[in-house]
Scaffold this motif. Structure first.
Motif, PDB file in Angstrom:
ATOM      1  N   GLU C 677      -0.444  13.526   3.916  1.00 35.93           N
ATOM      2  CA  GLU C 677      -1.221  12.870   4.963  1.00 35.93           C
ATOM      3  C   GLU C 677      -2.525  13.640   5.123  1.00 35.93           C
ATOM      4  O   GLU C 677      -2.502  14.854   5.378  1.00 35.93           O
ATOM      5  N   ASN C 678      -3.633  12.982   4.970  1.00 40.00           N
ATOM      6  CA  ASN C 678      -4.919  13.622   5.244  1.00 40.00           C
ATOM      7  C   ASN C 678      -5.982  12.565   5.480  1.00 40.00           C
ATOM      8  O   ASN C 678      -5.689  11.370   5.486  1.00 40.00           O
ATOM      9  N   GLU C 679      -7.211  13.027   5.699  1.00 40.88           N
ATOM     10  CA  GLU C 679      -8.290  12.119   6.080  1.00 40.88           C
ATOM     11  C   GLU C 679      -9.126  11.670   4.884  1.00 40.88           C
ATOM     12  O   GLU C 679     -10.149  11.023   5.058  1.00 40.88           O
ATOM     13  N   ALA C 680      -8.697  12.007   3.706  1.00 40.73           N
ATOM     14  CA  ALA C 680      -9.500  11.682   2.529  1.00 40.73           C
ATOM     15  C   ALA C 680      -9.541  10.175   2.281  1.00 40.73           C
ATOM     16  O   ALA C 680      -8.680   9.438   2.752  1.00 40.73           O
ATOM     17  N   ASP C 681     -10.543   9.750   1.535  1.00 44.07           N
ATOM     18  CA  ASP C 681     -10.643   8.334   1.153  1.00 44.07           C
ATOM     19  C   ASP C 681      -9.462   7.945   0.275  1.00 44.07           C
ATOM     20  O   ASP C 681      -8.817   8.804  -0.328  1.00 44.07           O
ATOM     21  N   ALA C 682      -9.245   6.647   0.182  1.00 35.57           N
ATOM     22  CA  ALA C 682      -8.107   6.155  -0.598  1.00 35.57           C
ATOM     23  C   ALA C 682      -8.284   6.445  -2.085  1.00 35.57           C
ATOM     24  O   ALA C 682      -9.377   6.278  -2.640  1.00 35.57           O
ATOM     25  N   GLY C 683      -7.201   6.859  -2.703  1.00 35.54           N
ATOM     26  CA  GLY C 683      -7.159   7.005  -4.157  1.00 35.54           C
ATOM     27  C   GLY C 683      -6.215   5.977  -4.731  1.00 35.54           C
ATOM     28  O   GLY C 683      -5.631   5.169  -4.002  1.00 35.54           O
ATOM     29  N   GLY C 684      -6.049   6.014  -6.039  1.00 38.30           N
ATOM     30  CA  GLY C 684      -5.160   5.053  -6.696  1.00 38.30           C
ATOM     31  C   GLY C 684      -3.700   5.407  -6.480  1.00 38.30           C
ATOM     32  O   GLY C 684      -3.359   6.528  -6.106  1.00 38.30           O
ATOM     33  N   VAL C 685      -2.835   4.433  -6.729  1.00 39.40           N
ATOM     34  CA  VAL C 685      -1.404   4.623  -6.517  1.00 39.40           C
ATOM     35  C   VAL C 685      -0.573   4.226  -7.746  1.00 39.40           C
ATOM     36  O   VAL C 685       0.410   4.872  -8.075  1.00 39.40           O
ATOM     37  N   GLY C 686      -0.995   3.192  -8.455  1.00 41.21           N
ATOM     38  CA  GLY C 686      -0.176   2.651  -9.535  1.00 41.21           C
ATOM     39  C   GLY C 686      -0.040   3.562 -10.740  1.00 41.21           C
ATOM     40  O   GLY C 686       0.970   3.511 -11.443  1.00 41.21           O
ATOM     41  N   GLU C 687      -1.035   4.380 -11.006  1.00 42.73           N
ATOM     42  CA  GLU C 687      -1.035   5.179 -12.235  1.00 42.73           C
ATOM     43  C   GLU C 687      -0.941   6.693 -12.057  1.00 42.73           C
ATOM     44  O   GLU C 687      -0.351   7.359 -12.906  1.00 42.73           O
TER      45      GLU C 687
END
Lengths: 216, 154, 719
Positions: C677-687
């Protein structure tokens, strides 16, 4: 694997010029149940000589039988574990179907769920037979890993051969599932003997006394 | 003409008796929940129940099903509420979902024959169904959950 | 309805069915700040405004949210509506979710790849939902004659706080659509989220438990025929001649003809068999007699490929991709130097749904239905190839039975189009599993020469050269450049710490068609980099996790390492247990694994447990993240220990699942997943969860056995 087996067999196979004292000393008692002379139906044994005990001839015949039984077509369904084998190299069946209590698989993995009444056409497609199954859990009749001596003893022992009498054993050579080995489906090699040769050797082995080759 | 009973409905099909049941169901009857995955009885995407057994319909000639009861994923329950379907929904088992018709048909036989399966039973029962998305751990959990639902009469 | 250029008559017909609709949308390639919301009602449609819509609300209050990205298992069908619904304040399960057709003028890029669905569009989608909500709120306050600040949105209604009066959105949509689009919308703080960040149930699950989900192969068009194509099994081979006499006699077969197309910068030729069922088409193919033309190209063999990799890595420096300092002089000095060759195999995507596509070519118009990862790419490509107006090429996405990169390519819709054109009607072209596995394109096999030096417990030099086919070469103008993914998977934070580091690409060409495969080069790079890191750590006499902690100073990575250490019991490992770790970065997310192995009763190595920690910053649905990591472990396990595509004399030896074995449920290890959990922007999830698994496993095996695995795949049972 196939090649390896052939090489190994050379050690066992009697050669014309060699005598077999070891075999003679290693004769095993024939089961009482096997003394009956009644011929099984559906098996033409008219060309065979009259039953007479002959350990050399019997062992010789068994070594031919052994080649067939240890071929992938027979051994793959007589594995040492509870998962059948597949292919010319007798690897574990890919999706690991289990023997199940009756030898017909478990749950969604019953033999007949893939193995049809006849071979499915095409390479690598499931071979078929209306009675496709493995030996049941209480009578596993393992071929894999058995020496000729062990296998011969196992085959004639009713407690290990599916309670087969001599007649039933003789008749087994004509069993439809056994015969199916000679119609293995595309890409699979049949056993090393022809079906006729096998039946002949099988009957001869039994009729000559069902001797087991010597324990190595 | 081949007469088939699929999901308790009777169909008359004018097809080659050697046509795999899979294609009769999908292309002729028009029920597309049963999937083509390999055509060689390797992956289980095509599983349907034939008299209650989970046959691989891609290698089962349609002639074998004549006079028998065929149930496809569409007929597993009337309201998408078989304990397994409920468990699959509860745990969000599918990802792409393509293999799950077969997974469910496979699991349904397991739960019928073994209402209280262990992980080992599940592995043995489900090893014929490939899932490329890798939902296996959820399949295990969901089958346990469905067993609970089944016990509680859901 | 969001269809562009609706004629007035058509629109009125639709309106009479569904009531007036409010449609909102963005012009997507613009940044979020400059994004312009368009709105339209019946009046607006008269003026032929091109709508760019994600949201449609009809007068009865039914909300439709369009998914502009493909659903191939990764959860876009859930994530996009979950984001929009948060700010729009609607009940997700009451929302109608539809796939948007291909149109990047409306939706921006629709390519479902690079784990980009959420990370590239969430900020715009939030703003889109919030803007619609604000306009509906304003319409309500005007109707009531009350202050807007006394009104709030909830569950598809605008509610007047002091009196409790409410309107459903359908009662407001006509007025709302006439309002000026507000600027400076305030978005909810993350603490106020009611949907985002929650493990909500996937909306597509019930469709996938009763056979109702329509995949490409399930789509049916009136009058549609089925076709299957016998292509030269030898990669890039052609057709010399064929005899279709027997094929034409197969009951159900309607037509047989040659299909020629350009694909992968070369010609692909095959014989199409068109029939009234898929099976008849397959049977027709089997009855064909074809003489193939296998001349004019290299008949490759796997052993040669990997031997050549090794040779060029031993003799060439390659094209530099990234360099800090200079590792070469340091590597020439004496000291603790390691020089290792890592090799990773070619792989097939093996989606459970074999490739297929429906095309209906109608002279000046073409419609496509299929499992497609890039509907906008297909639209652009086919309009160009077929000489059609872009807007006359309609590309409809179905659910995808897996994608993994393969269904981002345009070859199979193109082939279906050519066949439809030839027969003059709609046709579904179906690939067999065999076609799917042996025609490619494949994940390229890559070799890595890794050289490194340690001094004073840290890395003093780190040099990697890769040799393998370069996917960038889809564009010819990229030849001569280093592979742009040469460092993919390698944590950027390492660069901040390492003084002398270099990455280079030694160009290697072979005619095997290649393509992105889940996590792309990170899936192979990650194995080499993170295995090699382990080798260096051990050479430095350091604990592998501690070694990474020293070299990865970024706060998020420190947190991730702490988490891995805590949850896995890394420090309290017992004798006869092997622990391995690996951390990689790709598509904006960090993923770290610890794998624990031991020997079972038969003395075979078994995986006891896997711990995964994923840091993908802002996220939509933690359960989707868990599912993607669970799946990544299985896919990575398969690629590391079970399957590979090998080539012999120009033929792919993978044929069906009997030669290209898949992991089965019996192979699935226990996996525990933690999401940071953090305030960073969204990254990818599928790969991003895929690359670190294989090195964490082999590092664990080294820990247990002392055996370093540098070539994939390896047989877990014979280590």
């Amino acid at each position: 694997m196939q090649q390896l087996l052939t090489i190994k067999l050379r050690h066992f196979l009697p050669n014309k010029t060699v005598t077999f004292p070891a075999f003679i000393f290693a004769v095993i008692a024939l089961m009482a149940a096997m003394s009956s002379t009644k011929e099984p139906s559906g098996l033409d044994t008219s060309s065979l000589e009259k039953p007479r005990k002959d350990s050399i001839e019997s062992v010789k015949a068994f070594m031919q039988v052994y080649q067939v039984l240890m071929s992938p077509r027979c051994m793959n369904c007589h594995p040492s574990g509870d998962v059948p084998l597949q292919g010319e190299d007798s690897h574990l069946h890919a999706m690991q179907p289990q023997r199940g209590k009756d030898g017909r698989g478990l749950y969604a993995m019953k033999c007949a769920n893939c193995h049809q009444a006849a071979n499915t056409p095409g390479l690598h497609m499931p071979p078929g037979n209306p009675n496709w199954h493995m030996p049941p859990a209480d009578m596993k009749m393992v071929f894999q890993g058995r020496t000729p001596h062990q296998l011969a003893k196992q085959l004639i022992h009713p407690a290990q051969n599916g309670h087969k009498s001599r007649e039933q054993l003789l008749a087994h050579a004509a069993d439809a599932l056994v015969i199916a080995s000679w119609n293995p489906g595309e890409g699979r090699t049949p056993p090393p003997l022809s079906q006729e040769e096998f039946a002949k050797a099988w009957v001869k082995w039994i009729k000559k006394g069902a001797y087991a080759p010597a324990e190595k | 003409m081949i007469t088939l009973s699929v999901n308790k409905k009777t169909y008359q099909l004018d097809v080659d008796p050697n046509m795999p049941l899979l294609w009769a169901i999908r292309d002729v009857i028009g029920l597309t929940g049963t999937k083509y995955g390999c055509g060689a009885a390797q992956c289980g995407a095509c599983m349907v129940h034939l008299n209650g057994e989970a046959v691989f319909s891609c290698v089962t000639p349609v002639s074998r099903a004549v006079g028998q009861q065929v149930i496809t994923i569409e007929g597993l329950s009337a309201g998408n509420d078989h304990p397994l379907q409920l468990a699959w929904q509860e745990l969000d088992v599918p990802q792409c979902g393509y293999c799950h018709s077969g997974q469910l048909m496979s699991a349904a036989v397991l739960l019928r024959e073994n209402p209280n399966p262990t992980d080992e039973d599940i592995d043995q029962a489900m090893a014929g169904n490939i899932c490329r998305c890798g939902t296996y751990s959820r399949i295990r959990k969901a089958i346990h959950h469905a067993a609970e639902l089944q016990k509680n009469g859901k | 309805m969001p269809t562009n250029s609706l004629s007035r008559r058509k629109f009125l017909q639709l309106s009479s069915l569904s009531g007036t609709a409010l449609c909102l949308g963005y012009y997507f390639p613009l940044s979020a700040d400059a994004a312009q919301i368009l709105n339209a009602s019946a009046e607006a449609a008269e003026t032929e405004i091109e709508l760019n819509a994600w949201i449609s609300i009809n007068t009865s209050g039914k909300v439709t949210i369009f998914s502009h990205r493909a659903e191939m298992g990764q959860g876009a069908f859930q994530a996009i509506p979950q984001i929009v619904a948060e700010e729009l304040a609607v009940v997700l399960k009451e929302v109608n979710i539809l796939f948007a057709p291909g149109d990047n003028r409306k939706y921006g890029s629709q390519i479902t790849g690079g784990s980009s669905t959420v990370r590239s569009s969430y900020k715009n989608l939030l703003k889109l939902g919030a803007t619609a909500r604000e306009m509906l709120t304003e319409a309500a306050s005007t109707k009531w004659g009350v202050s807007k600040t006394d009104c709030y949105a909830e569950a598809g209604h605008i509610i007047h706080r002091p009196t409790g009066r409410k309107f459903h959105y359908g009662e407001l949509v006509v007025e709302a659509s006439k309002l000026k689009v507000p600027e400076n919308i305030t978005l909810k703080p993350r603490s106020a989220y009611q949907l985002i960040g929650k493990p909500l149930k996937r909306q597509d699950t019930p469709l996938k438990t009763n056979g109702a989900a329509i995949f490409g192969l399930d789509k049916r068009i009136p009058g549609m025929l089925y076709a299957s194509v016998e292509r030269n099994p030898r990669l890039r081979g052609k057709v010399k001649s064929f005899d279709d006499t027997a094929a034409r006699k197969v009951p159900g077969v309607k037509d047989v003809f040659l299909v020629k197309m350009k694909v992968f910068n070369t010609d692909r030729e095959g014989i199409a068999v068109v029939a009234n069922s898929t099976w008849a088409a397959f049977q027709g193919r089997k009855a064909l007699k074809v003489e193939w033309d296998d001349s004019g190209f290299e008949h490759v063999n796997s052993e040669d490929i990997f031997r050549q990799h090794k040779e060029i890595l031993e003799t060439r420096e390659g094209i530099s991709f990234r360099k800090t300092g200079d590792p070469d002089p340091i590597l020439k000095q004496g000291g603790q130097k390691i020089d290792a060759l890592y090799q990773t195999p070619y792989q097939a995507h093996a989606c459970m749904e074999p490739l297929n596509c429906i095309a209906h070519y109608q002279g000046d118009k073409l419609e496509i239905w299929g499992p497609i990862q890039g509907p906008d790419w297909v639209q652009d490509y086919l309009s160009e190839e077929m000489g059609l107006k872009r807007e006359n090429v309609i590309v409809n996405m179905t659910f995808l039975g897996g994608g993994f990169g393969r269904k981002a390519f345009m070859d199979y819709p193109y082939e279906a189009t050519l066949i439809s054109k030839q027969i003059g009607g709609p046709v579904q072209v179906v690939w067999t599993r065999e076609d799917d596995l042996n025609q490619g394109p494949f994940r390229p096999g890559v070799s890595y020469r890794c050289e490194g030096m340690v001094a004073n417990g840290e890395i003093s030099a780190f040099k990697v050269r890769m040799a393998g086919q370069n996917i960038d070469h889809f564009s010819d103008d990229k030849r001569g450049e280093a592979n742009s993914s040469a460092t993919e998977g390698f944590l950027e934070s390492y660069f901040a710490h390492l003084k002398n580091v270099s990455f280079a690409d030694v160009p290697f060409e072979t005619p095997i068609p290649i393509m992105w495969w889940r996590s792309v080069y990170a899936s192979t790079n990650g194995f080499a980099f993170e295995s090699f890191l382990d080798e260096l750590a051990l050479a430095a006499g350091k604990d592998p996790l501690e070694f990474r902690r020293v070299h990865l100073q970024e706060e998020r990575l420190q947190q991730l390492i702490n988490k891995l250490e805590a949850v896995s019991g890394w420090k309290s490992r017992k004798k006869n247990e092997g622990y391995g770790t690996a951390i990689t970065e790709c598509f904006g997310s960090y993923a770290g694994y610890v794998v624990k192995v031991s020997r079972n009763a038969e003395n075979k190595v078994q995986i006891d447990q896997v711990w995964a920690v994923m840091d993908c910053g802002w996220y939509v649905n933690p359960d989707t993240i868990r599912a993607q990591v669970e799946g990544s472990v299985i896919m990575a396990l398969g690629a590391a220990t079970i399957h590979e595509v090998t080539f012999k004399d120009g033929l792919a030896e993978a044929n069906n699942f009997y030669t290209y074995h898949m992991p089965r449920i019996t192979d699935a290890p226990l996996v525990e997943i933690h999401v940071m959990e953090n305030e960073a922007d969204a990254g990818g999830v599928g790969e991003p969860g895929l690359p670190p698994f294989a090195p964490a496993l082999t590092n664990a095996i080294f820990d247990l056995t002392g055996k370093r695995i540098r070539n994939l795949p390896f047989d877990l049972t014979s280590v």
